[in-house]
Design a protein around this motif. Structure first.
Motif, PDB file in Angstrom:
ATOM      1  N   PRO A  58      40.616  44.547  40.396  1.00 16.86           N
ATOM      2  CA  PRO A  58      40.615  45.714  39.512  1.00 16.86           C
ATOM      3  C   PRO A  58      39.700  45.549  38.303  1.00 16.86           C
ATOM      4  CG  PRO A  58      42.851  45.216  40.224  1.00 16.86           C
ATOM      5  CD  PRO A  58      41.995  44.076  40.679  1.00 16.86           C
ATOM      6  N   GLY A  59      39.762  44.401  37.647  1.00 14.07           N
ATOM      7  CA  GLY A  59      38.904  44.166  36.487  1.00 14.07           C
ATOM      8  C   GLY A  59      37.440  44.109  36.857  1.00 14.07           C
ATOM      9  N   LEU A  60      37.134  43.476  37.981  1.00 15.59           N
ATOM     10  CA  LEU A  60      35.747  43.388  38.448  1.00 15.59           C
ATOM     11  C   LEU A  60      35.190  44.769  38.748  1.00 15.59           C
ATOM     12  CD1 LEU A  60      33.204  42.001  39.628  1.00 15.59           C
ATOM     13  CD2 LEU A  60      34.496  41.710  41.759  1.00 15.59           C
ATOM     14  N   TYR A  61      35.918  45.562  39.514  1.00 13.92           N
ATOM     15  CA  TYR A  61      35.427  46.882  39.901  1.00 13.92           C
ATOM     16  C   TYR A  61      35.249  47.783  38.682  1.00 13.92           C
ATOM     17  CZ  TYR A  61      36.496  45.712  44.793  1.00 13.92           C
ATOM     18  OH  TYR A  61      36.525  45.128  46.041  1.00 13.92           O
ATOM     19  N   ALA A  62      36.203  47.742  37.752  1.00 14.19           N
ATOM     20  CA  ALA A  62      36.099  48.577  36.555  1.00 14.19           C
ATOM     21  C   ALA A  62      34.888  48.184  35.718  1.00 14.19           C
ATOM     22  CB  ALA A  62      37.383  48.470  35.729  1.00 14.19           C
ATOM     23  N   LEU A  63      34.666  46.884  35.567  1.00 12.16           N
ATOM     24  CA  LEU A  63      33.533  46.410  34.780  1.00 12.16           C
ATOM     25  C   LEU A  63      32.215  46.778  35.453  1.00 12.16           C
ATOM     26  CD1 LEU A  63      33.249  44.809  32.154  1.00 12.16           C
ATOM     27  CD2 LEU A  63      33.198  42.705  33.507  1.00 12.16           C
ATOM     28  N   PHE A  64      32.133  46.592  36.752  1.00 11.89           N
ATOM     29  CA  PHE A  64      30.935  46.933  37.514  1.00 11.89           C
ATOM     30  C   PHE A  64      30.611  48.421  37.356  1.00 11.89           C
ATOM     31  CE2 PHE A  64      28.880  48.477  41.337  1.00 11.89           C
ATOM     32  CZ  PHE A  64      27.930  47.509  41.630  1.00 11.89           C
ATOM     33  N   ASP A  65      31.599  49.278  37.580  1.00 10.85           N
ATOM     34  CA  ASP A  65      31.357  50.717  37.524  1.00 10.85           C
ATOM     35  C   ASP A  65      30.952  51.150  36.115  1.00 10.85           C
ATOM     36  OD1 ASP A  65      31.976  50.966  40.213  1.00 10.85           O
ATOM     37  OD2 ASP A  65      34.067  51.530  39.849  1.00 10.85           O
TER      38      ASP A  65
END
Length: 220
Positions: A58-65
């Protein structure tokens, strides 16, 4: 042609590891390449096996987006976890190239030698790396994925004997595996690659540097 801007994301929340990764990335990059290295503020402090990997998503995807939404100068993204956490999902939907440090290290090792082995941290990570090798079509080139029994965060502690245990596993791999190269199986080992190459006189490959150089090539 614009010069590359590579976003390096450490999927764990340990800022000191991100600083080490950023230093390795900048050392590998060309003089005109811009490196931005970040990590989530929340999530696992280290990624050791599939449960930590899932918790980091979740943290990775949010940061990437978020970063790709606000910064149109980014020309490639490096996922700086050797487990290649979230890599295949991000590749499928990213507007720019996404390269994992495990993915990059395997490809570079397979060019450097006919056979290579991986020296990673804990045994819990071994099945994850073996599956990634299979998905990437490089399982037949990897003689063995070896665990050095070094917890990831020990790599951030100068007083630990982590390096000694990693060196011992490399010695065993070179003796037993019939290989010509080693891939270091953790972003936290990035600062060891040059010294270990000199010590063992075989290519000891850091995935961070490998991924940055591949990202530069793809971005251009």
């Amino acid at each position: 042609m614009k010069e590359p801007h590579i976003l390096v994301i450490n999927p764990n929340s340990t800022a000191s590891m991100t600083s080490k990764i950023a230093a390795a990335a900048r050392a590998a990059a060309g003089p005109a390449t811009r490196i931005t290295a970040i990590n989530p503020r929340q999530g696992p402090a280290a990624i050791q096996g599939p449960e930590d990997g899932a918790a980091a998503l979740p943290g990775l995807y949010a940061l990437f987006d978020h970063r790709l939404e606000i910064d149109y100068s980014i020309s490639a993204v490096v996922i700086a976890c050797f487990d290649d956490t979230g890599l295949f999902e991000l590749k499928a939907r990213s507007p720019v190239p996404v390269i994992g440090i495990g993915e990059a290290a395997y490809h570079v090792a397979s060019v450097a030698a006919l056979k290579f082995s991986v020296v990673t941290t804990l045994p819990v990570s071994v099945p994850v790396l073996e599956e990634n090798l299979r998905l990437l079509g490089l399982a037949s080139r990897c003689a063995k994925v070896r665990a050095s029994d070094v917890p990831v965060l020990e790599l951030e502690d100068p007083a630990s004997n982590a390096r000694h245990r990693i060196e011992g596993e490399i010695e065993t791999a070179l003796k037993d595996d019939g290989i010509g190269a080693i891939a270091l199986g953790c972003a936290g080992m990035a600062d060891l690659a040059s010294d270990l190459t000199d010590k063992f006189q075989v290519p000891v490959i850091d995935g961070v540097a490998s991924a940055v150089r591949l990202a530069e090539m793809v971005a251009r």
